[in-house]
Design an enzyme around this catalytic site. Sequence first.
Site, PDB file in Angstrom:
ATOM      1  CD  GLN A 451      -2.727   0.891   2.414  1.00  0.00           C
ATOM      2  OE1 GLN A 451      -2.850   0.079   3.142  1.00  0.00           O
ATOM      3  NE2 GLN A 451      -3.445   2.150   2.867  1.00  0.00           N
ATOM      4  CD1 TRP A 467      -2.913   9.230  -0.729  1.00  0.00           C
ATOM      5  CD2 TRP A 467      -4.935  10.368  -0.658  1.00  0.00           C
ATOM      6  NE1 TRP A 467      -3.922   8.808   0.405  1.00  0.00           N
ATOM      7  CE2 TRP A 467      -5.025   9.362   0.235  1.00  0.00           C
ATOM      8  CE3 TRP A 467      -5.814  11.219  -1.358  1.00  0.00           C
ATOM      9  CZ2 TRP A 467      -6.050   9.355   0.842  1.00  0.00           C
ATOM     10  CZ3 TRP A 467      -7.101  11.143  -0.578  1.00  0.00           C
ATOM     11  CH2 TRP A 467      -7.149  10.093   0.555  1.00  0.00           C
ATOM     12  CG  ASP A 574      -9.133   3.346  -0.473  1.00  0.00           C
ATOM     13  OD1 ASP A 574     -10.209   2.974  -0.332  1.00  0.00           O
ATOM     14  OD2 ASP A 574      -8.164   3.647   0.476  1.00  0.00           O
ATOM     15  CD  GLU A 577     -15.443   6.245   0.336  1.00  0.00           C
ATOM     16  OE1 GLU A 577     -14.518   6.529   1.019  1.00  0.00           O
ATOM     17  OE2 GLU A 577     -15.153   5.320  -0.742  1.00  0.00           O
ATOM     18  CG  ASP A 651     -10.847   1.591   6.230  1.00  0.00           C
ATOM     19  OD1 ASP A 651     -10.440   0.858   5.454  1.00  0.00           O
ATOM     20  OD2 ASP A 651     -11.009   3.079   5.985  1.00  0.00           O
ATOM     21  CG  HIS A 720      -4.892  -3.002   6.003  1.00  0.00           C
ATOM     22  ND1 HIS A 720      -4.079  -2.314   6.388  1.00  0.00           N
ATOM     23  CD2 HIS A 720      -5.308  -2.541   4.675  1.00  0.00           C
ATOM     24  CE1 HIS A 720      -4.177  -1.284   6.002  1.00  0.00           C
ATOM     25  NE2 HIS A 720      -5.031  -1.118   4.678  1.00  0.00           N
TER      26      HIS A 720
END
Length: 871
Positions: A451, A467, A574, A577, A651, A720
């Site tokens: 990740q 990012w 990812d 939303e 999550d 994770h």
Amino acid sequence: MAALKISKKHHKHLNNPFPSTPSSLPLLRGSLFFNPQTVPSDQTFIVGKDFQVLWSTDNGGSLSISHQSHPSRPIWSTVPGQAFVSAALAETEVEESRGSFAIKDGNVHLLCNDQTVEDIRLINENDCYLEANELDFLSGNQGLDQKPYLKDTQFPILLLTGWVFRKKKKSFQNTEIHERLQLEAERSTYARYWVLFDQKTSNQIGFQVKFGKPNFEFRSRAFATASRRFRGLKRKLRRTGRSRLGWCWSFSRPRGFVKVSSSEEEKEEKVAESIGFNRVCLTYSSEENERFYGFGEQFSHLNFKGKRIPIFVQEQGIGRGDQPITFAVNLVSYRAAGDSSTTYAPSPHYLTSKMRSLYLEGYDYSVFDLTRKDRVQIQIHGDSVQGRILHGNSPSELIERFTETIGRLPELPEWIISGAVVGMQGGTDSVRQVWEKLQAHNTPVSAFWLQDWVGHRETLIGSQLWWNWEVDTARYWGWQNLIKDLSAQHIKVMTYCNPCLAPTNEKPNRRRDLFEEAKKLDILVKDKNGDTYMVPNTAFDVGMLDLTHPDTASWFKQILQEMVDGGVRGWMADFGEGLPVDASLYSGEDPIAAHNRYPELWAQMNREFVEEWKSAHSGKAREDPEEALVFFMRAGFRNSPKWGMLFWEGDQMVSWQANDGIKSAVVGLLSSGISGYAFNHSDIGGYCAVNLPVIKYRRSEELLLRWMEVNAFTVVFRTHEGNKPSCNSQFYSNHKTLAHFARFAKVYKAWKFYRVQLVKEAAQKGLPVCRHLFLHYPNDEHVHKLSYQQFLVGTEILVVPVLDRGKKDVKAYFPVGESCSWQHIWTGKLFAKPGSEVWVEAPIGHPAIFVKEGSIIGETFLKNLREFNIL
């Protein structure tokens, strides 16, 4: 009259820790009337070739729909004597905070909750004339030619027309509406409506509801007198037991209304008429003991009878009602804890224990109100509604019918379902060290999911990523050599990206500044002033890709291309939303509806890249399963299975709790599968840890081990480290955790042969890999009481996981419906009595797993376990 108010709560640091449920319209009730001069008494209409609609005048009038193969079993019906369509104009308030949204209904300015039926008629293919307003309804556009629309229609279609209107306030049954209605008591509102039913497929009938503009008038005294007489007659006829009212409401425009004018009323009427309705309600019957399943990925409930379910993409929340974390999170971040209905991936779809199923089309915000025992009411934030009603004889058949229309996930590359996907961070040296430990335990490994390939930084919520989607060569030195060395052992490298870009002024070792590139290309979401919308997301602000812009996809696909050219074969896609509801998009579309569509667009872009990449290769390179790409994501909506490839549940807390811990991961797995998310899984051990002075949530070793046991029976077995890796027990923490991880990676591999079959079945029929027992035992009443307690893998494996701290046994239930015995895999003991509950020992390392006796699948699974020295 403001219709929409948006409040930003991103930077509010002291909040009500017990926020109230967002206010919404109560369940609307209204009466149904019909015109006997134009509406038949009792008649069956054949719609298309396979459906029939029955109109009955018994008890005030009702509609019911059934499939011609089962004409006596309605798949949808209205409540006799009750309005089944209604409309309103209400104010909307949206409160937003870092991906969490609360949508509230404010004052109601217009309400038409009573209904008349003026005409019911079939339209055949040879009908050459429709009234202008009916043509507009059928085409969906003013002035559109009739022929193109009718060309693909399965005739005949059924059209109902009539009026919706509002009676005096005193006739309303719900005082909450009284308090919020802003019109004078004697003034009345009415509007014309159209309802259309047309066959879509041999097992789906479509419905559409549209309304004309509202009109405003005052009741005359003569009308009021006639209305009272009518109600008296209606009561008298009911007392005498007559099934048909002697006469019913009849007007081409409501009689007894007199148009009046005054400056203030005229002003309000003109505003309302220009806006029209923005709420549509569809009401129909339900049985008291009917259970409702689906609604996308839901984490707290499986059966939704008695609940209200909002359908809006957002963060699932941290805690979602589990205490004390919900209190703490809500206190410091507005509504960030979520509640029992918040989810990344909702869907306006359900199926029931009575073999009924329905879904809405479009992307408007909607609420399914199942709080009444005898009815369902869907409230849609829009001026129309469109959807489909499904016919099927079993839950699995209904899922197949649903997914054949909305889309199905493609077969997963075999490499990702062959062994563990090792999720870790730390850089090249850390990966190589852990790899050595896994090799020492002979652990089946499919991939390393890295990740933090883009570099990391510490923020208020823990270790987070930069990012900016390129490899951080300082953290992952020798990136190409690492990929090459892992590939030589048939292990893939997977990475991470999302549709947001962070400013990277402070990031060292960057080659490209993707945020600045996207800003110059003008492909980022804008605010209302036309500037780049800096969206608060987690602990920093980001620019968000405008996926409606025609240049966005090609630019981002180049980023994915560079990643894949370097040897990466999979990635987490990812987020998706968090589109702000006041964003200004290139397409100009309503951002609230676009908000629900955004995760589908995000999935579509990634999927298109996968397909384009495959098409660009030829010969062996194109067909080589070892080179196939895959991405997985958490946000979604109704059609996401069409565009996605694999999902994960987001999550969860590193806890044993029901609403946002290990139990919720099982509920989310099973609920999503009913709505077409056939391939889903969770982070082993959960994600969200909290390490405050007073409130601490840390992943315990026991929780980690039990989560491994559960996820060994999901489609992907992936770890994770969580948001605070140093606070959590990890699979590589010690010899015990490593040995347990290796053991259940082998258990996972032992049923790979069956997983491959189930993946193919899912791609062909839409059935999930992990299934609630309801899918195969719908007539077993006890099965409907189960949620996270147990689940099926396909039809041949029964999993009864341990989901509570310190427990070493579980209660297993063996369903009614088959005469087979279930064999305990560790002891070989048979359980032959259907409908029985039995306590079974389940110490760590030996969860309660059963296979069907005599099943080839079960025997092969046991054989493989022996070969791996597990049995």
